[in-house]
Design a protein around this motif. Structure first.
Motif, short mmCIF file in Angstrom:
data_model
loop_
_atom_site.label_atom_id
_atom_site.label_comp_id
_atom_site.label_asym_id
_atom_site.label_seq_id
_atom_site.Cartn_x
_atom_site.Cartn_y
_atom_site.Cartn_z
N SER A 123 0.86 -1.19 0.00
CA SER A 123 0.00 0.00 0.00
C SER A 123 0.89 1.23 0.00
O SER A 123 2.09 1.15 0.28
CB SER A 123 -0.94 0.02 1.22
N GLU A 124 0.30 2.37 -0.34
CA GLU A 124 1.07 3.61 -0.44
C GLU A 124 0.31 4.76 0.20
O GLU A 124 -0.91 4.89 0.02
CB GLU A 124 1.35 3.97 -1.90
N LEU A 125 1.02 5.58 0.93
CA LEU A 125 0.52 6.87 1.38
C LEU A 125 1.28 7.93 0.61
O LEU A 125 2.51 7.91 0.58
CB LEU A 125 0.76 7.05 2.88
N SER A 126 0.57 8.86 -0.01
CA SER A 126 1.23 9.94 -0.73
C SER A 126 0.64 11.28 -0.31
O SER A 126 -0.54 11.39 0.03
CB SER A 126 1.09 9.75 -2.25
N PHE A 127 1.48 12.31 -0.32
CA PHE A 127 1.04 13.66 -0.02
C PHE A 127 2.11 14.64 -0.51
O PHE A 127 3.23 14.25 -0.85
CB PHE A 127 0.80 13.85 1.49
N ARG A 128 1.74 15.93 -0.57
CA ARG A 128 2.70 16.98 -0.92
C ARG A 128 2.82 17.94 0.27
O ARG A 128 1.87 18.13 1.01
CB ARG A 128 2.25 17.74 -2.16
N PHE A 129 3.99 18.54 0.41
CA PHE A 129 4.17 19.55 1.46
C PHE A 129 5.05 20.68 0.96
O PHE A 129 5.82 20.54 0.00
CB PHE A 129 4.75 18.92 2.74
N TYR A 130 4.95 21.82 1.65
CA TYR A 130 5.62 23.05 1.26
C TYR A 130 5.95 23.83 2.54
O TYR A 130 5.06 24.07 3.37
CB TYR A 130 4.68 23.85 0.37
N VAL A 131 7.21 24.21 2.70
CA VAL A 131 7.63 25.00 3.86
C VAL A 131 7.88 26.43 3.40
O VAL A 131 8.84 26.69 2.67
CB VAL A 131 8.91 24.42 4.51
N PRO A 132 7.03 27.37 3.78
CA PRO A 132 7.25 28.77 3.37
C PRO A 132 8.50 29.37 4.02
O PRO A 132 8.88 28.99 5.13
CB PRO A 132 5.99 29.49 3.87
N VAL A 133 9.13 30.29 3.31
CA VAL A 133 10.25 31.03 3.89
C VAL A 133 9.77 31.73 5.16
O VAL A 133 8.66 32.28 5.21
CB VAL A 133 10.81 32.05 2.88
N GLY A 134 10.58 31.69 6.19
CA GLY A 134 10.22 32.31 7.46
C GLY A 134 9.57 31.35 8.44
O GLY A 134 9.37 31.70 9.61
N GLU A 135 9.22 30.14 7.97
CA GLU A 135 8.62 29.14 8.85
C GLU A 135 9.65 28.06 9.20
O GLU A 135 10.54 27.75 8.41
CB GLU A 135 7.40 28.49 8.18
N ASP A 136 9.50 27.49 10.39
CA ASP A 136 10.41 26.44 10.87
C ASP A 136 9.57 25.32 11.47
O ASP A 136 9.53 25.13 12.69
CB ASP A 136 11.38 27.02 11.91
N PRO A 137 8.90 24.53 10.63
CA PRO A 137 7.90 23.57 11.13
C PRO A 137 8.53 22.36 11.81
O PRO A 137 9.71 22.06 11.64
CB PRO A 137 7.18 23.15 9.84
N ALA B 178 5.65 25.41 17.40
CA ALA B 178 5.02 26.61 17.98
C ALA B 178 5.30 27.84 17.12
O ALA B 178 6.45 28.16 16.82
CB ALA B 178 5.55 26.84 19.39
N GLY B 179 4.22 28.51 16.69
CA GLY B 179 4.35 29.74 15.92
C GLY B 179 4.73 29.55 14.47
O GLY B 179 5.03 30.53 13.77
N ASP B 180 4.70 28.29 13.99
CA ASP B 180 5.13 28.01 12.61
C ASP B 180 4.02 27.36 11.81
O ASP B 180 2.94 27.04 12.34
CB ASP B 180 6.37 27.11 12.63
N ALA B 181 4.28 27.17 10.51
CA ALA B 181 3.27 26.59 9.62
C ALA B 181 3.94 25.74 8.56
O ALA B 181 5.11 25.94 8.20
CB ALA B 181 2.44 27.69 8.96
N ILE B 182 3.18 24.77 8.05
CA ILE B 182 3.58 23.98 6.89
C ILE B 182 2.32 23.78 6.04
O ILE B 182 1.20 23.71 6.59
CB ILE B 182 4.19 22.62 7.32
N LEU B 183 2.47 23.75 4.73
CA LEU B 183 1.35 23.54 3.81
C LEU B 183 1.34 22.10 3.33
O LEU B 183 2.39 21.51 3.07
CB LEU B 183 1.45 24.49 2.63
N VAL B 184 0.13 21.54 3.20
CA VAL B 184 -0.05 20.13 2.81
C VAL B 184 -1.15 20.06 1.76
O VAL B 184 -2.12 20.82 1.80
CB VAL B 184 -0.44 19.27 4.03
N ASP B 185 -1.01 19.10 0.83
CA ASP B 185 -2.02 18.95 -0.22
C ASP B 185 -1.98 17.53 -0.78
O ASP B 185 -1.01 16.79 -0.57
CB ASP B 185 -1.78 19.97 -1.34
N ASP B 186 -3.06 17.18 -1.50
CA ASP B 186 -3.13 15.96 -2.31
C ASP B 186 -2.75 14.71 -1.52
O ASP B 186 -1.86 13.94 -1.91
CB ASP B 186 -2.25 16.09 -3.56
N ILE B 187 -3.46 14.49 -0.42
CA ILE B 187 -3.22 13.33 0.43
C ILE B 187 -4.03 12.15 -0.09
O ILE B 187 -5.25 12.27 -0.30
CB ILE B 187 -3.62 13.62 1.88
#
Length: 283
Positions: free
Chosen positions: A121-135, A242-251
């Protein structure tokens, strides 16, 4: 001639499907196995389920297109999400919606199903770390119905700042990424043996690339699923988030179509019995 079965990565792994030893078929498979197993050169990015000739069932967990910008996903489209977990416009594509994961020590999960005993089986997803964030966020499948701790994760893949980590008896660094870049991750999961491999594409990883450390590319579950189904896709935000963010998509989660997998396994069992019968008749 020799016949080779192929499976993305996990070249040295053993995958016990129904206890069939393919060496009984007289094939030169280039490795020791205890069941149905496939192997390809590391980093080829070839889908093992396609190579096996199996129709697949893909469960789209979410692509967040149903949400409005800044809408909290908790209680919607099947999500349980503590804290501030908002749909947002993709910074790289204004026509695409993504999930922005905020706050620390929070649990975000949605129901999936990987039945116990599913060898591929497979789990797939995309992620993106914006500049200024430290997730500091972990992504995983789990057999826990209501996960509430990082230790509830089975197939643990972690983004810690720009470091990529897996849990394999402890957290191990397997690579690094750049910010302001989308990455695609695939976890290639073998539930019966409680192992998985990790692959990434994006940024400096021009092609789908297998991740590992110290020559190890097969990782163990953090939380043992035993003989249980995997029930949830689970995001855990760690204390460093704490105080940070990460973007996730297409799970998404992909498994073999059950009827086709059963027919393949029954066919292999029949071949084993036939070859053993031939060997007996020659004596």
């Amino acid at each position: 001639g020799a016949t080779t079965f192929s499976h993305t990565g996990n070249t040295g792994s053993t995958i016990a499907a129904v206890g069939i030893d393919l060496s009984d078929l007289g094939y030169d498979i280039g490795q020791t196995v205890t069941g149905l197993s496939f192997s390809t050169p590391s980093g080829t990015g070839i889908d093992p389920l396609i190579i096996a000739g199996l129709p697949v069932v893909s469960q789209m967990v979410d692509e967040f297109e149903m949400f409005d910008a800044d809408e909290n996903i908790n209680g919607k489209n099947g999500w349980t999400a503590e804290g501030t977990q908002l749909a947002q416009v993709d910074p790289a594509d204004p026509d695409n919606m993504v999930l922005a994961v905020y706050d620390y020590n929070k649990d975000i999960y949605k129901s999936v199903l990987v039945p116990a005993g599913t060898p591929q089986s497979e789990l797939s997803f995309r992620f993106y770390v914006p500049v200024g964030e430290d997730p500091d966020v972990s992504f995983q499948l789990t057999d826990v119905a209501a996960p509430a701790s990082g230790s509830d994760g089975c197939t643990v893949f972690r983004v810690d700042g720009t470091n990529l980590m897996v849990y394999d008896g402890g957290f191990q660094t397997v690579g690094s990424i750049a910010k302001d870049t989308w990455y695609s991750v695939t976890l290639d999961i073998d539930n019966p043996t409680e192992t998985f491999g990790a692959f990434i594409q994006g940024g400096a990883f021009a092609n789908k690339t297998q991740l590992g450390y110290g020559g190890d590319t097969v990782f163990g579950y953090r939380h043992s699923a035993g003989a249980n189904d995997l029930l949830n896709f689970y995001i855990r935000t760690n204390s460093g988030h704490a105080g940070d963010a990460i973007l996730v998509d297409d799970i998404a989660v992909t498994i073999p179509e059950p009827t086709s997998l059963l027919l393949v396994l029954l066919g292999l069992a029949t071949l084993v019995a036939w070859r053993r019968g031939r060997r007996t008749s020659r004596v």
